[in-house]
Write a protein that holds these residues in place. Structure first.
Motif, PDB file in Angstrom:
ATOM      1  N   ASP A 134       0.811  -1.222   0.000  1.00 39.65           N
ATOM      2  CA  ASP A 134       0.000   0.000   0.000  1.00 39.65           C
ATOM      3  C   ASP A 134       0.846   1.274   0.000  1.00 39.65           C
ATOM      4  OD1 ASP A 134      -2.425  -1.415   0.109  1.00 39.65           O
ATOM      5  OD2 ASP A 134      -2.298  -1.578   2.291  1.00 39.65           O
ATOM      6  N   TRP A 135       2.161   1.123   0.090  1.00 39.74           N
ATOM      7  CA  TRP A 135       3.056   2.267   0.244  1.00 39.74           C
ATOM      8  C   TRP A 135       3.900   2.484  -1.009  1.00 39.74           C
ATOM      9  CZ3 TRP A 135       3.218   5.126   4.868  1.00 39.74           C
ATOM     10  CH2 TRP A 135       2.412   4.616   5.903  1.00 39.74           C
TER      11      TRP A 135
ATOM     12  N   TRP B 235       4.776   6.920   1.337  1.00 38.46           N
ATOM     13  CA  TRP B 235       3.416   7.445   1.329  1.00 38.46           C
ATOM     14  C   TRP B 235       2.396   6.322   1.203  1.00 38.46           C
ATOM     15  CZ3 TRP B 235       2.222  12.828   0.694  1.00 38.46           C
ATOM     16  CH2 TRP B 235       3.330  13.660   0.537  1.00 38.46           C
TER      17      TRP B 235
ATOM     18  N   GLU C 193      -2.185   5.853   1.128  1.00 39.11           N
ATOM     19  CA  GLU C 193      -3.526   6.421   1.223  1.00 39.11           C
ATOM     20  C   GLU C 193      -4.481   5.281   1.535  1.00 39.11           C
ATOM     21  OE1 GLU C 193      -4.951   9.791  -1.349  1.00 39.11           O
ATOM     22  OE2 GLU C 193      -6.132   8.127  -2.171  1.00 39.11           O
TER      23      GLU C 193
ATOM     24  N   GLU D  24      -8.576   4.241   2.404  1.00 39.30           N
ATOM     25  CA  GLU D  24      -9.978   4.654   2.333  1.00 39.30           C
ATOM     26  C   GLU D  24     -10.796   3.789   3.289  1.00 39.30           C
ATOM     27  OE1 GLU D  24     -13.593   5.195  -0.878  1.00 39.30           O
ATOM     28  OE2 GLU D  24     -11.540   4.963  -1.585  1.00 39.30           O
TER      29      GLU D  24
ATOM     30  N   CYS E  96     -12.397   6.343   9.722  1.00 41.77           N
ATOM     31  CA  CYS E  96     -11.110   6.967   9.420  1.00 41.77           C
ATOM     32  C   CYS E  96     -10.535   7.628  10.668  1.00 41.77           C
ATOM     33  CB  CYS E  96     -11.280   7.990   8.295  1.00 41.77           C
ATOM     34  SG  CYS E  96      -9.741   8.754   7.750  1.00 41.77           S
TER      35      CYS E  96
ATOM     36  N   TRP F  57       0.269  13.826   7.939  1.00 47.36           N
ATOM     37  CA  TRP F  57      -0.937  13.155   7.478  1.00 47.36           C
ATOM     38  C   TRP F  57      -2.072  14.131   7.330  1.00 47.36           C
ATOM     39  CZ3 TRP F  57      -2.634   9.377  11.966  1.00 47.36           C
ATOM     40  CH2 TRP F  57      -2.832  10.091  13.145  1.00 47.36           C
TER      41      TRP F  57
ATOM     42  N   ASN G 194      -6.612  14.021   6.382  1.00 52.26           N
ATOM     43  CA  ASN G 194      -7.763  13.224   5.996  1.00 52.26           C
ATOM     44  C   ASN G 194      -8.825  14.123   5.405  1.00 52.26           C
ATOM     45  OD1 ASN G 194      -9.071  14.007   8.705  1.00 52.26           O
ATOM     46  ND2 ASN G 194     -10.590  12.623   7.831  1.00 52.26           N
TER      47      ASN G 194
ATOM     48  N   VAL H 109     -10.862   9.351   3.748  1.00 51.58           N
ATOM     49  CA  VAL H 109      -9.559   9.020   3.164  1.00 51.58           C
ATOM     50  C   VAL H 109      -8.450   9.604   4.040  1.00 51.58           C
ATOM     51  CG1 VAL H 109      -8.049   9.276   1.164  1.00 51.58           C
ATOM     52  CG2 VAL H 109     -10.511   8.939   0.847  1.00 51.58           C
TER      53      VAL H 109
ATOM     54  N   THR I  37      -4.363  10.099   4.238  1.00 52.80           N
ATOM     55  CA  THR I  37      -3.110  10.135   3.498  1.00 52.80           C
ATOM     56  C   THR I  37      -1.981  10.327   4.497  1.00 52.80           C
ATOM     57  OG1 THR I  37      -4.261  11.147   1.626  1.00 52.80           O
ATOM     58  CG2 THR I  37      -1.844  11.278   1.642  1.00 52.80           C
TER      59      THR I  37
ATOM     60  N   SER J   7       2.363  10.394   5.104  1.00 49.76           N
ATOM     61  CA  SER J   7       3.724  10.500   4.592  1.00 49.76           C
ATOM     62  C   SER J   7       4.676  10.302   5.765  1.00 49.76           C
ATOM     63  CB  SER J   7       3.937  11.880   3.972  1.00 49.76           C
ATOM     64  OG  SER J   7       5.294  12.106   3.726  1.00 49.76           O
TER      65      SER J   7
END
Length: 96
Positions: free
Chosen positions: A18-19, A27, A29, A31, A38, A58, A60, A64, A66, A68
Motif C-alpha cells: 500500500d506504500w 506514502w 492512502e 480509504e 477513518c 498526514w 484526511n 480518506v 493520506t 507521509s
C-alpha cells in the motif's frame, strides 16, 4: 539514525504494497467506510506514533487518510519509518 538508500527503501516496500516512495518519504492512502472509521484509525495510529516517538505528516478528507513518513533528523526514510508503517498497516487491517 541514517537515511536508507533508495534501493533498500524499494526493497523494503515489497513488503508494504500500500506504500510508495517519492519526495524523499514513504506514502500511503487508505480509504475507510466513513469519517468515523477513518478518525478511529487515526486515533489508534496516534497512540503508536507516541509510543515510537515518531510522528507522520498526514491528512484526511472525509473517509480518506493520506500518510507521509520520513525522518526529519536523517533527512530521509529510515528504519523508524518502516516500523511505524508496519504498526499503521496492522491498525488499518483491523479496520477493514
Amino acid at each position: 539514525m541514517e537515511a536508507l538508500s533508495e534501493d533498500l527503501i524499494e526493497k523494503k516496500l515489497l513488503h508494504f504494497p500500500d506504500w510508495e516512495y517519492h519526495e524523499n518519504a514513504i506514502w500511503a492512502e487508505f480509504e475507510f467506510d466513513s469519517f468515523k472509521d477513518c478518525f478511529s484509525a487515526m486515533s489508534r495510529i496516534a497512540f503508536e506514533c507516541e509510543a515510537l516517538n515518531h510522528h507522520p505528516n498526514w491528512s484526511n478528507a472525509y473517509n480518506v487518510l493520506t500518510i507521509s513518513l520520513s525522518t526529519h533528523d536523517a533527512n530521509g526514510v529510515t528504519i523508524k519509518d518502516f516500523k511505524l508503517a508496519e504498526a499503521i498497516e496492522a491498525i488499518v487491517e483491523v479496520q477493514e
